[in-house]
Design an enzyme around this catalytic site. Sequence first.
Site, PDB file in Angstrom:
ATOM      1  N   ARG A   1       1.712  -9.927  -2.183  1.00  0.00           N
ATOM      2  CA  ARG A   1       1.975  -8.672  -2.903  1.00  0.00           C
ATOM      3  C   ARG A   1       3.007  -7.799  -2.213  1.00  0.00           C
ATOM      4  O   ARG A   1       3.513  -6.844  -2.813  1.00  0.00           O
ATOM      5  CB  ARG A   1       0.666  -7.901  -3.108  1.00  0.00           C
ATOM      6  CG  ARG A   1      -0.012  -7.530  -1.811  1.00  0.00           C
ATOM      7  CD  ARG A   1      -1.452  -7.088  -2.034  1.00  0.00           C
ATOM      8  NE  ARG A   1      -1.581  -5.655  -2.154  1.00  0.00           N
ATOM      9  CZ  ARG A   1      -2.745  -5.019  -2.200  1.00  0.00           C
ATOM     10  NH1 ARG A   1      -3.878  -5.694  -2.151  1.00  0.00           N
ATOM     11  NH2 ARG A   1      -2.802  -3.725  -2.317  1.00  0.00           N
TER      12      ARG A   1
ATOM     13  N   CYS B   1     -10.414  -1.520 -10.425  1.00  0.00           N
ATOM     14  CA  CYS B   1      -9.874  -0.468  -9.559  1.00  0.00           C
ATOM     15  C   CYS B   1      -8.512  -0.834  -8.989  1.00  0.00           C
ATOM     16  O   CYS B   1      -7.963  -0.108  -8.174  1.00  0.00           O
ATOM     17  CB  CYS B   1     -10.848  -0.135  -8.434  1.00  0.00           C
ATOM     18  SG  CYS B   1     -11.088  -1.480  -7.284  1.00  0.00           S
TER      19      CYS B   1
ATOM     20  N   ARG C   1     -15.586   2.203  -0.187  1.00  0.00           N
ATOM     21  CA  ARG C   1     -15.414   0.793   0.173  1.00  0.00           C
ATOM     22  C   ARG C   1     -15.482   0.649   1.681  1.00  0.00           C
ATOM     23  O   ARG C   1     -14.873   1.443   2.408  1.00  0.00           O
ATOM     24  CB  ARG C   1     -14.058   0.291  -0.340  1.00  0.00           C
ATOM     25  CG  ARG C   1     -13.822  -1.166  -0.032  1.00  0.00           C
ATOM     26  CD  ARG C   1     -12.559  -1.662  -0.638  1.00  0.00           C
ATOM     27  NE  ARG C   1     -11.381  -1.130   0.049  1.00  0.00           N
ATOM     28  CZ  ARG C   1     -10.132  -1.394  -0.321  1.00  0.00           C
ATOM     29  NH1 ARG C   1      -9.907  -2.145  -1.384  1.00  0.00           N
ATOM     30  NH2 ARG C   1      -9.113  -0.896   0.336  1.00  0.00           N
TER      31      ARG C   1
ATOM     32  N   HIS D   1       0.807  -1.219   0.000  1.00  0.00           N
ATOM     33  CA  HIS D   1       0.000   0.000   0.000  1.00  0.00           C
ATOM     34  C   HIS D   1       0.840   1.269   0.000  1.00  0.00           C
ATOM     35  O   HIS D   1       0.432   2.280  -0.558  1.00  0.00           O
ATOM     36  CB  HIS D   1      -1.009  -0.024   1.148  1.00  0.00           C
ATOM     37  CG  HIS D   1      -2.195  -0.861   0.792  1.00  0.00           C
ATOM     38  ND1 HIS D   1      -2.294  -2.193   1.128  1.00  0.00           N
ATOM     39  CD2 HIS D   1      -3.288  -0.569   0.058  1.00  0.00           C
ATOM     40  CE1 HIS D   1      -3.416  -2.671   0.633  1.00  0.00           C
ATOM     41  NE2 HIS D   1      -4.049  -1.715  -0.017  1.00  0.00           N
TER      42      HIS D   1
ATOM     43  N   ARG E   1     -10.729   4.285  -0.328  1.00  0.00           N
ATOM     44  CA  ARG E   1     -10.295   3.343   0.719  1.00  0.00           C
ATOM     45  C   ARG E   1     -10.540   4.002   2.070  1.00  0.00           C
ATOM     46  O   ARG E   1     -10.013   5.088   2.318  1.00  0.00           O
ATOM     47  CB  ARG E   1      -8.818   3.009   0.559  1.00  0.00           C
ATOM     48  CG  ARG E   1      -8.478   2.186  -0.681  1.00  0.00           C
ATOM     49  CD  ARG E   1      -6.972   1.943  -0.734  1.00  0.00           C
ATOM     50  NE  ARG E   1      -6.569   0.951  -1.704  1.00  0.00           N
ATOM     51  CZ  ARG E   1      -6.083   1.239  -2.920  1.00  0.00           C
ATOM     52  NH1 ARG E   1      -5.971   2.490  -3.306  1.00  0.00           N
ATOM     53  NH2 ARG E   1      -5.704   0.271  -3.727  1.00  0.00           N
TER      54      ARG E   1
ATOM     55  N   GLU F   1     -11.881  -9.922  -5.980  1.00  0.00           N
ATOM     56  CA  GLU F   1     -10.434  -9.925  -5.718  1.00  0.00           C
ATOM     57  C   GLU F   1      -9.956 -11.257  -5.140  1.00  0.00           C
ATOM     58  O   GLU F   1      -8.802 -11.412  -4.786  1.00  0.00           O
ATOM     59  CB  GLU F   1     -10.017  -8.745  -4.839  1.00  0.00           C
ATOM     60  CG  GLU F   1     -10.829  -8.513  -3.612  1.00  0.00           C
ATOM     61  CD  GLU F   1     -10.415  -7.245  -2.854  1.00  0.00           C
ATOM     62  OE1 GLU F   1      -9.417  -6.606  -3.211  1.00  0.00           O
ATOM     63  OE2 GLU F   1     -11.107  -6.916  -1.878  1.00  0.00           O
TER      64      GLU F   1
ATOM     65  N   ASN G   1      -5.125  -6.030  -7.659  1.00  0.00           N
ATOM     66  CA  ASN G   1      -3.943  -6.182  -6.782  1.00  0.00           C
ATOM     67  C   ASN G   1      -4.057  -7.470  -5.978  1.00  0.00           C
ATOM     68  O   ASN G   1      -3.130  -8.280  -5.923  1.00  0.00           O
ATOM     69  CB  ASN G   1      -3.831  -5.014  -5.803  1.00  0.00           C
ATOM     70  CG  ASN G   1      -3.833  -3.683  -6.497  1.00  0.00           C
ATOM     71  OD1 ASN G   1      -3.545  -3.609  -7.684  1.00  0.00           O
ATOM     72  ND2 ASN G   1      -4.174  -2.635  -5.777  1.00  0.00           N
ATOM     73  N   ASP G   2      -5.211  -7.634  -5.352  1.00  0.00           N
ATOM     74  CA  ASP G   2      -5.395  -8.853  -4.572  1.00  0.00           C
ATOM     75  C   ASP G   2      -5.690 -10.047  -5.467  1.00  0.00           C
ATOM     76  O   ASP G   2      -5.222 -11.152  -5.204  1.00  0.00           O
ATOM     77  CB  ASP G   2      -6.531  -8.662  -3.548  1.00  0.00           C
ATOM     78  CG  ASP G   2      -6.017  -7.965  -2.303  1.00  0.00           C
ATOM     79  OD1 ASP G   2      -4.927  -8.346  -1.840  1.00  0.00           O
ATOM     80  OD2 ASP G   2      -6.679  -7.043  -1.822  1.00  0.00           O
TER      81      ASP G   2
HETATM   82  C1  PEP Z   1      -7.105  -4.421  -5.030  1.00  0.00           C
HETATM   83  O1  PEP Z   1      -6.918  -5.390  -4.300  1.00  0.00           O
HETATM   84  O2  PEP Z   1      -6.862  -4.426  -6.242  1.00  0.00           O
HETATM   85  C2  PEP Z   1      -7.602  -3.156  -4.467  1.00  0.00           C
HETATM   86  C3  PEP Z   1      -7.941  -2.163  -5.244  1.00  0.00           C
HETATM   87  O3  PEP Z   1      -7.656  -3.040  -3.106  1.00  0.00           O
HETATM   88  P1  PEP Z   1      -6.406  -2.813  -2.140  1.00  0.00           P
HETATM   89  O4  PEP Z   1      -5.219  -2.497  -2.988  1.00  0.00           O
HETATM   90  O5  PEP Z   1      -6.760  -1.706  -1.217  1.00  0.00           O
HETATM   91  O6  PEP Z   1      -6.293  -4.121  -1.452  1.00  0.00           O
HETATM   92 MG    MG Z   2      -7.772  -5.418  -2.336  1.00  0.00          MG
END
Ligand code: PEP
Ligand code: MG
Length: 753
Positions: A636, A673, A504, A361, A468, A602, A625-626
Amino acid sequence: MLETLHRIVKEVNAAPDLGEALELIVTRVKKAVGADVCSVYLTDFERREHVLRATEGLQSAAVGKVRLPLHRGLIGLVCERAEPVNVADAPDHRHYLFAHETGETRYHGFLGVPIIQNRRVLGVLVVRQIEQRTFDDSEVTFLFTLAAQLAGAITHAQASGELVAMEGVAPPTRFLQGRAGAPGVALGTAVVVYPPADLDAVPDRKAEDPEQEEEDFRTAVAAVVEDLMALEDRVEDSLPAEDRALFDAWLMMLGSDSLIGKTVERIMAGDWAAGALRQTIEEHAKVFDGMDDVYLRERASDVRDLGRRILMHLQQERSGPVDYPEDTILVGDEVSAMQLADVPMERLAGLVSAKGASFSHVAILARAMGVPAVMGVSDLPVGRVDGRFLISDGYRGRIYVSPAPSVRTEYLRLAEEDRALSAELEATRDLPPETSDGVSVRLYLNTGLVSEMSTLGSDEAAGVGLYRTEVPFMVRDRFPSEEAQTANYRNVLETFAPRPVTIRTLDIGGDKPLPYFPVNESNPFLGWRGIRISLDHPEIFLTQVRAVLRAAVGLDNLQLLLPMISNVSEVDDSLLLIQRAHDELIEEGHGVKMPRVGVMIEVPAAVYQVEALARRVDFLSVGTNDLTQYLLAVDRNNSHVAEIYDDLHPAVLRALIQVVEGGRQFHREVSVCGEMAGSPAAAVLLLGMGVENLSMSASSLLRVKWVIHSISRARARELLQAALRCEKAAEVRALLSNALEEIGLGGLVRAGK
Ligand code: PEP
Ligand code: MG
């Protein structure tokens, strides 16, 4: 054996430079296996040779002089095979190569094990015996295990030592390799941030006012003496006299010249108090570490504990705001999003973190802020770079510490190119985000990682695709009240109204812990996270939903998004709670409305149940991302496996297609996203799939708009078809890079893997 192994690794990890690290290795290993000789050869990749770097047993004059060709001799054999070679009579072996500088004719028994890091053989650890000797299994595995752990320590010590050796010598053109975290290049001054009361993390720093440093140090020691005496008084009745004697021993240490005198000496020589203390404590503890007597060895932890206590008081005395220089490059072992957000924007030039990867993050936040970042520079001697001039290359994931003028010139040129690109991008600000064949795409903003960022990019975005909500929860010492949350959400909803804002619900857990709600798990990304916590604590969830609904009164631009959904019951249960919050608020007289609700896709399970999910909600938003981390089973945040974390992996592309199809079947809007949506190259593929809602960091908006403007949907579809024929992410990436080069947008894809 295990204990010996741990001790050696620990000592080597604490060594200040490569020379000392290697000396320690050869001395300790020779003793542990009862060999006549122990040596370390390191590979000189440029000259394609193995160089004798340390020895205990051979002639020390040979160190640095004996150079063996890369693939010759028994050392070469170990390196080539990348596995141990154990020979009872070395001179008799067909690969044996005689090196006369070492006077080694007398040695017969030979065991060599490779030192490997990231698939590269960095060197060979060798033990030798005068007599013929086949080393037994336990000895082979001992060396093998040790070598596997030493590689990291060796590269770290090497980098650290080079920095010191470099003082006053020609500055290097060498760089330390990490991972590209956020695009761009930064030139500036390193400011090291570190966790409090962690002695090992204290960086080297020059004392600005040695007298003041000494005074602060003595005050801190006096405070610890006071603490200990108070503690001793308290336990007087409950502890037997022999245990209480420990207090006397500690108090004696605190008055000793070896601890106090040595530290003050270092301060007077120019170190700041915390750094001087770290060195003295480490030196002192090492003496105990090396003792054979278990009881005495344990005293090392007492010394370290005393050091920590003194440090705590020192830090308390100086808990004022940090003085960030202009062009600060924030450096840390594991920089947190909070530490990054602490630096005034106008002073922040770059970010470097020894741990973490591109999808941590903090890296996402850096991208959102347009701050170049390099992550996972595991060899970076964090403690030694404070105040130095740094160049961080967020495109290629490289760091240069006090580099040569030629490197500086080259990077100044690159930074200039970047500025030119930004100016070109500015020209697209007023263009509609539409493909050359007239397909319009909605570009949304990801925000919320730092609240102050919420107005950045707010003019050109179609709204907020992902807000977020974790940060307002992370910066407090307790859960925020409904009122505080309402004010916060109202702010973002109003800023963008009438454009939609997707808020979210809380996604804590994973790498976003709350200080006041500790979740200790060995596998946090697979654990209690996101919606799972919200449903197990409906009071937390209901408070948040009530706050969000109240914040939207009269604006009607709210969408709610549920994170980490892995089964339909979670959606059903969440919908019931949202309805309940709504009904309660109506009853209380608030004019709230039921918002549109969506789920994040995700978790792979959600991909395979996309139809069942789509039926239940109003929209789907893919968190790539997840999704990438869970589909590929790659953490990650983990720089060791960052190489195989890739959102262009063919499996990710296929999963995305399945989600788009599922959404289409139920006429549900699908958006993306995750960070993928903000990558100009990946956005082309998403466009080809039919995704028309992309949500990204403010700094990506214009880049993605430019690429959309420069390409047709038909071409994007063609490229998607070609990408689906690729079996490797690298092929997909090359395909997209070429395609963007062809339309003159090569500059946009410099930030490749
Ligand atoms: C994701 O997982 O792609 C996402 C947008 O959420 P975060 O990066 O906050 O886990
Ligand atoms: Mg995520």
